[in-house]
Write a protein that holds these residues in place. Structure first.
Motif, PDB file in Angstrom:
ATOM      1  N   CYS A 163       0.817  -1.230   0.000  1.00 36.58           N
ATOM      2  CA  CYS A 163       0.000   0.000   0.000  1.00 36.58           C
ATOM      3  C   CYS A 163       0.842   1.267   0.000  1.00 36.58           C
ATOM      4  N   LYS A 164       2.123   1.151   0.374  1.00 33.47           N
ATOM      5  CA  LYS A 164       2.819   2.398   0.698  1.00 33.47           C
ATOM      6  C   LYS A 164       3.131   3.301  -0.505  1.00 33.47           C
ATOM      7  N   TYR A 167      -0.720   5.744  -1.213  1.00 35.86           N
ATOM      8  CA  TYR A 167      -1.237   5.662   0.141  1.00 35.86           C
ATOM      9  C   TYR A 167      -2.736   5.344   0.236  1.00 35.86           C
ATOM     10  N   LEU A 168      -3.547   6.091  -0.543  1.00 32.86           N
ATOM     11  CA  LEU A 168      -4.991   5.908  -0.382  1.00 32.86           C
ATOM     12  C   LEU A 168      -5.682   5.414  -1.659  1.00 32.86           C
ATOM     13  N   HIS A 201      -5.017   2.585   5.645  1.00 34.08           N
ATOM     14  CA  HIS A 201      -5.121   2.820   4.200  1.00 34.08           C
ATOM     15  C   HIS A 201      -6.570   2.811   3.707  1.00 34.08           C
TER      16      HIS A 201
END
Ligand code: GLU
Length: 430
Positions: A163-164, A167-168, A201
């Motif tokens: 996910c990094k 981010y969203l 997230h």
């Protein structure tokens, strides 16, 4: 012969070239060979061997006359029963309005992926249909790496690293436990840590708990307890109630995701309309539970626990790695110790391994490849379900403890499975 009045084959590109689901293909192929008189051990399709509990069957008979279309989201009484079932089992209070009923959880999963625009994040290995569904709809699949040392389960760290970079970004993560195809579960601590990452997230977490009731020790915990606002719990009658062919699945949403439930209901109204009425009436009885269903569930767990552990040990003794089973009815086999030996037999991928095993021994299992593993990893899923579940359940209901399911019991009621294990270990070591 070409008929010039018909259009040329003109399939949607996302469907072109896709085979039918491997679980269903292996089942039909095994049945066909059996019909022709061949001895087959059917360890391909993951179908419960146990009968539907009698009280649920009776309820279906009583309701055979129910002929009207039911509400799109499901029969009110059933939605109440499912909400209450999750309140009692998982300690989270849902209302009937949080529940959606469908013709199998598989269909609801497809519609969820259809209506929610996001990547699909799943571990290798994962159940056979998650990724093809994404492909049909045109979603990206992001695979989470797992390792044998971690029982092929993904970790919170792996999810975080996925996910990094963005981010969203919208994502659906599917967590399935007890797991198909591995037969293991997550600990409470692992669930809490995955829940923290999911919250950070804003992930839509589809918790596929279709095997929850088949945790062998009855210790299943829903991750919704730790991430209720973003978790959809998927369940149904197929596994714990022995009713795969009845096709009834449930999704239970938090109130914060009501918009998603409503969007899936729109799709439902334009596609399947509503789930079979008699089946929904009968399902009320199953979800309401009672002492007969409790007894049935404990006997199912005891048998699967004893059988799974016995055959896992036998396979390990034969040099085939497999995690110790904790739930459901699957073992995930790793033939890496036989890499060189298999190469001599001209086998260097998991599909070839399974097709040769099938041809030469009659044992049907599914290659790791269809679960998202690399072909050269030489893994396979074995579903230990080819036994007379009616006879085994009848005998188990006469006993009062797990310990009474011993070697003799397994030999009497599950001989085909024990035979299949010898066939596999002999074949691989020959
Ligand atoms: N879930 C079962 C399996 O993995 C069978 C049902 C299906 O694939 O539709 O074998």
């Amino acid at each position: 012969m070409k008929n010039n009045n018909l259009p040329d084959v003109n399939l949607n590109l996302n469907v072109r070239g896709l085979p039918q689901s491997a679980t269903l293909v292996i089942n039909e192929k095994s049945d066909e060979l059996r019909k022709q008189g061949r001895e087959v051990c059917k360890l391909g399709l993951g179908q419960s061997p146990f009968p539907v509990p009698q009280s649920v069957v009776e309820e279906l008979k009583i309701n055979a006359h129910q002929k009207d279309y039911l509400p799109v989201k499901g029969l009110k009484k059933l939605r109440e029963a499912v909400a209450e079932y999750h309140c009692n089992n998982d300690g989270i209070c849902y209302s009937p309005n949080d529940v959606l009923i469908g013709p199998g959880s598989k269909e609801l999963m497809f519609l969820l992926q259809y209506v929610y625009y996001g990547d699909l994040v799943i571990p290798t290995p994962s159940w056979v249909s998650y990724s093809p569904q994404a492909q049909i709809i045109g979603r990206q699949v992001r695979w989470l790496c797992t390792s044998k040392n971690n029982n092929w389960l993904f970790t919170a760290e792996e999810l975080e690293s996925q996910c990094k970079d963005d981010y969203l970004k919208p994502r659906i993560v599917i967590l399935n436990y007890p797991s198909n195809p591995v037969g293991v579960s997550y600990t409470e601590d692992q669930l809490k840590r995955i829940a923290d990452v999911a919250r950070k997230h804003k992930i839509i977490l589809l918790s596929d708990e279709i095997y929850g009731e088949l945790h062998h020790k009855g210790n299943h915990i829903s991750i919704a307890k730790y991430y209720d606002e973003g978790t959809i719990i998927s369940s149904g009658l197929s596994k714990w109630c022995g009713a795969g062919g009845w096709r009834l699945g449930t999704f239970t949403f938090p109130a914060s995701l009501r918009w998603l439930l409503d969007a899936i209901a729109v799709m439902a109204s334009e596609t399947f309309t509503s789930t079979s009425a008699p089946i929904q009436y009968a399902a009320v009885r199953a979800f309401q539970g009672g002492s007969d269903i409790e007894n049935y569930l404990w006997r199912s767990r005891w048998i699967l626990d004893k059988l799974g552990n016995k055959i896992a040990k036998q396979l390990q003794a034969g040099g085939i790695d497999t995690p110790k089973p904790e739930g459901a009815f699957y073992l995930f086999l790793d033939f890496c110790n036989f890499k060189e030996k298999l190469k001599e037999k001209n086998i260097s991928d998991s599909s070839k391994l399974c097709s040769r095993l099938f041809e030469e021994t009659g044992v049907a299992i599914l290659p790791g490849e269809v679960f998202g593993m690399k072909p050269e990893e030489l893994t396979a899923r074995l579903a230990y379900v080819d036994f007379d579940g009616v006879a085994a359940m009848e005998a188990a209901l006469k006993i009062n403890s797990r310990d009474e399911i011993n070697g003799t019991f397994l030999q009497n009621y599950c001989p085909n499975i024990l035979k299949a294990i010898s066939l596999i270990t002999n074949w691989i070591n020959s």
